[in-house]
Design a protein around this motif. Structure first.
Motif, short mmCIF file in Angstrom:
data_model
loop_
_atom_site.label_atom_id
_atom_site.label_comp_id
_atom_site.label_asym_id
_atom_site.label_seq_id
_atom_site.Cartn_x
_atom_site.Cartn_y
_atom_site.Cartn_z
N LEU A 65 0.36 -1.51 -0.27
CA LEU A 65 0.60 0.53 -0.08
C LEU A 65 0.99 1.11 0.07
O LEU A 65 0.66 2.08 -0.63
CB LEU A 65 -0.82 0.14 1.64
CG LEU A 65 -2.12 0.96 1.37
CD1 LEU A 65 -2.97 0.27 0.07
CD2 LEU A 65 -2.94 0.82 2.36
N ARG A 66 2.36 1.07 0.81
CA ARG A 66 3.23 2.31 0.85
C ARG A 66 4.06 2.18 0.39
O ARG A 66 4.98 3.03 0.86
CB ARG A 66 3.11 2.86 3.00
CG ARG A 66 1.44 2.92 3.13
CD ARG A 66 0.57 4.18 2.46
NE ARG A 66 1.81 5.10 2.73
CZ ARG A 66 1.24 6.25 3.51
NH1 ARG A 66 -0.41 6.68 4.59
NH2 ARG A 66 1.81 7.41 3.73
N GLU A 67 4.30 1.01 0.14
CA GLU A 67 5.90 1.24 -0.39
C GLU A 67 6.90 1.27 0.40
O GLU A 67 8.29 1.56 0.46
CB GLU A 67 6.68 2.35 -1.43
CG GLU A 67 5.60 1.33 -2.60
CD GLU A 67 5.63 0.39 -3.33
OE1 GLU A 67 7.21 -0.04 -3.25
OE2 GLU A 67 5.44 -0.60 -4.42
N THR A 68 6.91 1.00 2.03
CA THR A 68 7.83 1.70 3.00
C THR A 68 6.84 0.46 4.12
O THR A 68 5.75 0.15 4.79
CB THR A 68 7.90 2.95 3.60
OG1 THR A 68 8.68 2.73 4.66
CG2 THR A 68 6.80 3.42 3.99
N VAL A 69 8.46 -0.23 4.96
CA VAL A 69 8.52 -0.52 6.54
C VAL A 69 8.69 0.49 7.41
O VAL A 69 8.76 -0.20 9.16
CB VAL A 69 9.08 -2.17 6.33
CG1 VAL A 69 8.40 -3.19 4.98
CG2 VAL A 69 10.88 -2.09 6.21
N PHE A 70 8.60 1.27 7.64
CA PHE A 70 9.11 2.20 8.69
C PHE A 70 7.47 3.11 8.70
O PHE A 70 6.40 3.71 8.20
CB PHE A 70 10.07 3.64 7.95
CG PHE A 70 11.26 3.26 7.37
CD1 PHE A 70 12.11 2.27 8.01
CD2 PHE A 70 11.98 3.73 5.93
CE1 PHE A 70 13.03 1.93 7.40
CE2 PHE A 70 13.01 3.16 6.21
CZ PHE A 70 13.98 2.56 6.24
N VAL A 71 7.93 2.98 10.42
CA VAL A 71 6.89 2.84 11.10
C VAL A 71 5.98 4.53 11.30
O VAL A 71 5.20 4.76 11.10
CB VAL A 71 6.74 1.94 12.26
CG1 VAL A 71 6.16 0.67 12.25
CG2 VAL A 71 8.19 2.61 13.17
N ASP A 72 6.66 5.39 11.29
CA ASP A 72 6.94 6.98 10.87
C ASP A 72 6.78 7.25 9.43
O ASP A 72 6.23 8.26 10.08
CB ASP A 72 8.83 7.58 11.66
CG ASP A 72 9.47 7.29 10.81
OD1 ASP A 72 9.43 6.58 10.10
OD2 ASP A 72 10.30 8.42 11.02
N GLU A 73 6.44 6.98 9.19
CA GLU A 73 6.23 7.06 7.76
C GLU A 73 4.85 6.31 7.37
O GLU A 73 4.29 7.20 6.51
CB GLU A 73 7.35 6.38 6.46
CG GLU A 73 8.30 7.39 6.39
CD GLU A 73 8.92 6.98 5.73
OE1 GLU A 73 9.16 6.25 4.61
OE2 GLU A 73 10.43 7.15 5.57
N ILE A 74 4.57 5.66 8.13
CA ILE A 74 3.20 4.84 8.37
C ILE A 74 2.13 6.45 8.70
O ILE A 74 1.39 5.03 10.52
CB ILE A 74 3.09 3.42 8.76
CG1 ILE A 74 3.74 2.74 7.32
CG2 ILE A 74 1.43 2.53 8.15
CD1 ILE A 74 4.25 1.48 7.96
N ASN A 75 0.93 7.29 8.28
CA ASN A 75 0.47 7.79 9.33
C ASN A 75 -0.93 7.85 9.08
O ASN A 75 -1.19 9.05 8.36
CB ASN A 75 1.41 8.92 9.39
CG ASN A 75 1.72 9.57 8.31
OD1 ASN A 75 1.78 9.14 6.55
ND2 ASN A 75 2.55 11.08 8.51
N LEU A 76 -1.76 6.87 8.26
CA LEU A 76 -2.75 6.92 7.60
C LEU A 76 -3.91 7.52 8.12
O LEU A 76 -5.01 7.89 7.28
CB LEU A 76 -2.95 6.11 6.51
CG LEU A 76 -2.46 5.17 5.74
CD1 LEU A 76 -2.77 3.62 5.34
CD2 LEU A 76 -3.31 5.81 4.03
N LEU A 77 -3.44 7.40 9.75
CA LEU A 77 -4.86 7.67 9.64
C LEU A 77 -4.58 9.51 11.16
O LEU A 77 -5.81 9.93 11.62
CB LEU A 77 -5.16 6.79 11.54
CG LEU A 77 -5.37 5.63 11.22
CD1 LEU A 77 -5.98 4.87 12.57
CD2 LEU A 77 -7.13 5.53 10.20
N LYS A 78 -3.22 10.05 10.41
CA LYS A 78 -3.24 11.06 10.90
C LYS A 78 -4.20 12.22 10.74
O LYS A 78 -4.14 12.26 9.83
CB LYS A 78 -1.88 11.31 10.33
CG LYS A 78 -1.09 12.61 10.88
CD LYS A 78 0.98 12.51 10.96
CE LYS A 78 0.90 13.76 11.71
NZ LYS A 78 2.32 14.09 11.05
N GLY A 79 -4.54 13.53 11.01
CA GLY A 79 -5.08 14.20 11.56
C GLY A 79 -4.84 15.51 10.23
O GLY A 79 -4.09 15.49 9.75
#
Lengths: 175, 100
Positions: B86-100
């Motif tokens: 989905l995001r082409e990354t496994v870095f947890v700080d770049e995964i911010n789908l729920l960020k407002g």
């Protein structure tokens, strides 16, 4: 002899565990994790838990790590780039939390909360550790044992459904 | 005979290494490996206490923990694979789908 073996395995376990979290490349981390699981299996053998030691090698060092390595190679990940002030701050906080936890563990040990109550009745160990575990597992713990089989089935179905991904052209779309 | 305190100290240090790994790394796979380290630290404490009590219940519990860990790894790695697609990354700080 046994305490020296334990100290050797413990040193290897801690060194490889540190390498797991310190090494920049995920494949190397995974291989160090295999080593640390193997040394943990050695410690289990020294603690007279032969069955657990063997299962540790088969399940953890075997199955779980193969899964990890498979996924890492499937994703074809490069070195981790860890730069920037924000990451440095978070790293400092992480090590501080670790030091605090060790301090807390030391305090607990000093209070003498480590040693539990004395043994009640020794378990029936005739036929070896694996036989004794089998007897208990299939009598007293039969129901939880059966539930774990359902758990594994659910995990298997869930993993397959999730890893399969979405279909390329979902039905009912484009009409 | 190995003192139970030694094993418990080893377990505490191993658990701490796992916690630090979760906090300092941003690669989701390495975080997952650190979680495995923590589970193993708990298993080690179970085995140590089982030997001290001369009881098998601790070792049975380790067996169940390993089963749950295997299920967890299968599902977790499937989630990570999906996230990577989905995001082409496994870095947890770049995964911010729920960020407002």
């Amino acid at each position: 002899m046994v305490p020296y073996l334990f100290l050797g395995f413990a040193a290897m376990l801690l060194a490889t565990a540190l390498m797991v979290i310190l090494h920049k490349h995920p494949v190397t981390s995974a291989l160090f994790l295999v080593l640390s699981f193997s040394s943990l299996a050695g410690i289990y053998l020294l603690l007279q838990a032969e069955f657990v030691g063997m299962v540790q090698i088969i399940v953890y060092a075997g199955a779980i790590m193969v899964l990890f390595l498979f996924v890492i190679m499937y994703l074809n990940l490069p070195h981790d780039v860890e730069k920037g002030a924000q990451i440095a701050v978070r790293r400092g906080i992480g090590w501080m939390v670790g030091a605090l936890m060790l301090l807390f563990a030391g305090l607990l040990a000093k209070k003498g909360w480590v040693a539990g109550p004395a043994a009640t009745a020794p378990a029936d160990l005739s036929g070896g550790n694996a036989a004794a575990i089998g007897r208990v597992l299939y009598s007293r713990f039969l129901f939880p044992f059966e539930i774990t089989s359902i758990l594994l089935l659910v995990a298997m179905v869930g993993a397959i459904v999730m890893a399969k991904g979405r279909p390329a052209s979902p039905e009912g779309e484009g009409e | 005979m190995i003192p139970t305190e030694w094993v418990l100290a080893l377990s505490a240090v191993l658990f701490t290494i796992g916690v630090v790994g979760v906090l300092v790394r941003r690669n989701a796979l390495v975080i997952f490996m650190s979680i495995e380290l923590m589970l193993n630290a708990a298993n080690l404490a179970f085995v140590a206490f089982a030997r001290q009590q001369q009881s098998l219940d601790g070792q049975i519990f380790v067996f169940f923990v390993m089963t749950v860990a295997a299920a967890e790894v299968a599902v977790g790695l499937a989630i990570i694979v999906n996230l990577f697609r989905l995001r082409e990354t496994v870095f947890v700080d770049e995964i911010n789908l729920l960020k407002g």
